[in-house]
Write an enzyme that holds these catalytic residues in place. Structure first.
Site, PDB file in Angstrom:
ATOM      1  N   TYR A   1      -1.807   0.272  10.245  1.00 37.99           N
ATOM      2  CA  TYR A   1      -2.082  -0.441   8.990  1.00 37.99           C
ATOM      3  C   TYR A   1      -0.844  -0.386   8.079  1.00 37.99           C
ATOM      4  O   TYR A   1      -0.368  -1.422   7.595  1.00 37.99           O
ATOM      5  CB  TYR A   1      -3.293   0.191   8.289  1.00 37.99           C
TER       6      TYR A   1
ATOM      7  N   THR B   1       0.817  -1.210   0.000  1.00 40.66           N
ATOM      8  CA  THR B   1       0.000   0.000   0.000  1.00 40.66           C
ATOM      9  C   THR B   1       0.852   1.261   0.000  1.00 40.66           C
ATOM     10  O   THR B   1       1.975   1.256   0.529  1.00 40.66           O
ATOM     11  CB  THR B   1      -0.904   0.011   1.259  1.00 40.66           C
TER      12      THR B   1
HETATM   13  N1  LIG Z   1      -8.815  -1.135  -1.379  1.00 40.58           N
HETATM   14  C1  LIG Z   1      -7.737  -0.336  -1.544  1.00 40.58           C
HETATM   15  O1  LIG Z   1      -7.817   0.810  -2.017  1.00 40.58           O
HETATM   16  C2  LIG Z   1      -6.372  -0.853  -1.136  1.00 40.58           C
HETATM   17  C3  LIG Z   1      -5.274   0.016  -1.196  1.00 40.58           C
HETATM   18  C4  LIG Z   1      -4.013  -0.456  -0.846  1.00 40.58           C
HETATM   19  C5  LIG Z   1      -3.857  -1.782  -0.462  1.00 40.58           C
HETATM   20  N2  LIG Z   1      -4.936  -2.601  -0.396  1.00 40.58           N
HETATM   21  C6  LIG Z   1      -4.736  -3.997   0.037  1.00 40.58           C
HETATM   22  O2  LIG Z   1      -5.366  -4.857  -0.902  1.00 40.58           O
HETATM   23  C7  LIG Z   1      -5.825  -6.039  -0.243  1.00 40.58           C
HETATM   24  C8  LIG Z   1      -7.263  -6.293  -0.647  1.00 40.58           C
HETATM   25  O3  LIG Z   1      -8.065  -5.179  -0.281  1.00 40.58           O
HETATM   26  P1  LIG Z   1      -9.646  -5.194  -0.519  1.00 40.58           P
HETATM   27  O4  LIG Z   1     -10.073  -3.787  -0.624  1.00 40.58           O
HETATM   28  O5  LIG Z   1      -9.957  -6.150  -1.608  1.00 40.58           O
HETATM   29  O6  LIG Z   1     -10.150  -5.784   0.883  1.00 40.58           O
HETATM   30  P2  LIG Z   1     -11.298  -6.865   1.186  1.00 40.58           P
HETATM   31  O7  LIG Z   1     -11.591  -6.753   2.659  1.00 40.58           O
HETATM   32  O8  LIG Z   1     -12.424  -6.745   0.236  1.00 40.58           O
HETATM   33  O9  LIG Z   1     -10.549  -8.251   0.902  1.00 40.58           O
HETATM   34  C9  LIG Z   1      -9.690  -8.879   1.831  1.00 40.58           C
HETATM   35  C10 LIG Z   1      -9.968 -10.384   1.740  1.00 40.58           C
HETATM   36  O10 LIG Z   1      -9.022 -11.054   2.580  1.00 40.58           O
HETATM   37  C11 LIG Z   1      -9.735 -12.046   3.339  1.00 40.58           C
HETATM   38  N3  LIG Z   1      -8.955 -12.266   4.571  1.00 40.58           N
HETATM   39  C12 LIG Z   1      -8.664 -11.348   5.534  1.00 40.58           C
HETATM   40  N4  LIG Z   1      -7.895 -11.921   6.482  1.00 40.58           N
HETATM   41  C13 LIG Z   1      -7.677 -13.210   6.105  1.00 40.58           C
HETATM   42  C14 LIG Z   1      -6.966 -14.303   6.684  1.00 40.58           C
HETATM   43  N5  LIG Z   1      -6.303 -14.172   7.848  1.00 40.58           N
HETATM   44  N6  LIG Z   1      -6.957 -15.493   6.027  1.00 40.58           N
HETATM   45  C15 LIG Z   1      -7.626 -15.643   4.840  1.00 40.58           C
HETATM   46  N7  LIG Z   1      -8.324 -14.630   4.248  1.00 40.58           N
HETATM   47  C16 LIG Z   1      -8.349 -13.434   4.888  1.00 40.58           C
HETATM   48  C17 LIG Z   1     -11.099 -11.439   3.566  1.00 40.58           C
HETATM   49  O11 LIG Z   1     -12.101 -12.380   3.910  1.00 40.58           O
HETATM   50  C18 LIG Z   1     -11.365 -10.754   2.216  1.00 40.58           C
HETATM   51  O12 LIG Z   1     -11.950 -11.649   1.290  1.00 40.58           O
HETATM   52  C19 LIG Z   1      -5.617  -5.810   1.240  1.00 40.58           C
HETATM   53  O13 LIG Z   1      -4.484  -6.529   1.659  1.00 40.58           O
HETATM   54  C20 LIG Z   1      -5.408  -4.315   1.344  1.00 40.58           C
HETATM   55  O14 LIG Z   1      -4.578  -3.986   2.442  1.00 40.58           O
HETATM   56  C21 LIG Z   1      -6.202  -2.175  -0.711  1.00 40.58           C
END
Ligand SMILES: NC(=O)c1ccc[n+]([C@@H]2O[C@H](COP(=O)([O-])OP(=O)(O)OC[C@H]3O[C@@H](n4cnc5c(N)ncnc54)[C@H](O)[C@@H]3O)[C@@H](O)[C@H]2O)c1
Length: 331
Positions: free
Chosen positions: A142, A118
């Protein structure tokens, strides 16, 4: 036979778009998810294993049974404000639980790993656009939990021969252009889905934090990247690793700074006016975050195809219009 890629967090917003892009590129995505925030209807592109990443037995079994060639890890907890209130949840889920995961993968012979990092690893930037060489100094747990996992990856790669790509996303937004999947977090904290929900009347007027930033309209500037472009970068990264390319850390953004005021104006221009009000700044929110993604463009051969903010907003709006409030969303 197609190559199988384990997609941890594949039932989430970005993970499901990655699975869709993997199928389009000829891979078989195997979702590995504990459904803590994921959505069962988003799992439609391949097999699924329901387990936590820290479950070593389940990880090893999945790698063997599905003949996994590479891993894309998007599993994690994603809310910045929650990470300030409950830091140990973030160090646990985003860092500690990934140690048994990495151990299980390396012991199973996995050599290629793509990680969702991120822009929060940079903290308050001292240069715009931000290159990967910028100092890292997160302003919240985070960001630290993600940066610590990047460090774990470097050390593990040096010791085991694992190759990895850490992809530092800026602001992911939008939905698949065919309307099949979209963004659904609960609670939803991201600007564009909240603006869609406020425009549709599903949540109260949008609160905008800060109108006195040193930016042309006083609102904070971010780099919004379409989730399909983000997903395509994962396909390119995993393909490069499978072809023996070395590890790397890459920013993923469009390099276009868009203010919250610009976003609200674009919604109105597209016919989706957003009722809104202004609040004070939130602690730790930088005034500008814009990516220098030239390294990803060069090393991955990546080029965003849906960079304009109108496409990002209209794809998100269409998805929310069709799917909310069917998907439960807290105000
Ligand atoms: N959305 C954004 O703008 C953004 C920006 C930077 C980084 N990210 C990173 O991208 C990734 C995905 O983000 P997102 O927006 O799709 O989030 P999201 O919450 O929709 O998806 C996360 C997924 O991970 C699963 N999960 C969480 N902990 C887990 C574990 N211990 N074991 C197995 N599964 C687990 C959840 O059930 C979910 O399906 C994250 O790691 C987030 O930090 C997102």
């Amino acid at each position: 036979m197609t190559q199988s890629i384990l997609v941890a967090g594949g039932a989430g917003y970005i993970g499901s778009h990655v699975c869709k892009a993997l199928v389009a590129a000829g891979y078989t995505p195997v979702v590995f998810d504990n459904f803590s925030t994921g959505h069962r209807p988003f799992v439609k592109f391949g097999p699924v294993v329901e387990a936590c990443v820290s479950d070593v037995t389940a990880v090893k079994k999945a790698v063997t049974e599905h003949k996994i060639q590479a891993v894309i890890d998007l599993a994690g907890s994603i809310e910045v404000a929650e990470s300030v209130r409950d830091p140990l949840k973030y160090y646990d889920n985003n860092t500690a639980k990934k140690i048994p995961f990495l151990r299980a993968l390396t012991e199973s012979g996995v050599k290629a790993f793509v990680f969702s990092s991120t822009a929060a690893v940079y903290g308050e930037p001292n240069a715009i656009p931000i290159p990967e060489s910028h100092s890292t100094n997160p302003t919240n747990p985070y960001g630290w939990s993600k940066l610590m996992f990047e460090r774990l990856l470097h050390s593990t790669a040096a010791a085991t021969g694992l190759r990895f790509m850490a992809l530092r996303y800026f602001n992911a937004a939008g939905a698949s252009l065919d309307g099949e999947i979209g963004e659904a977090h609960d609670p939803e904290t991201h600007l564009i889905p909240r603006a869609c929900l406020a425009s549709l009347g599903h949540i109260p007027p949008l609160e905008i934090f800060g109108d006195d930033y040193p930016t042309p309209d006083g609102t904070a500037i971010r780099d919004y990247i379409h989730v399909m472009d983000l997903a395509q970068a994962h396909v390119l990264a995993v393909t490069k690793l499978l072809n023996g390319e070395p590890s790397g850390t890459y920013n993923l953004g469009n390099g276009i700074g868009t203010s919250i005021g610009d976003i609200i104006a674009a919604f109105a221009r597209l016919g989706f006016p957003v009722p809104h009000s202004f609040k004070g700044r939130r602690a730790g929110d930088p005034s500008r975050l814009v990516a220098d993604s030239s390294a990803a463009r060069e090393a991955l051969g990546w080029s965003p195809r849906h960079a304009d903010v109108d496409t990002i907003i209209s794809s998100a709006y269409r998805w929310h219009e069709k799917n909310q409030p069917k998907n439960k969303v807290s105000a």
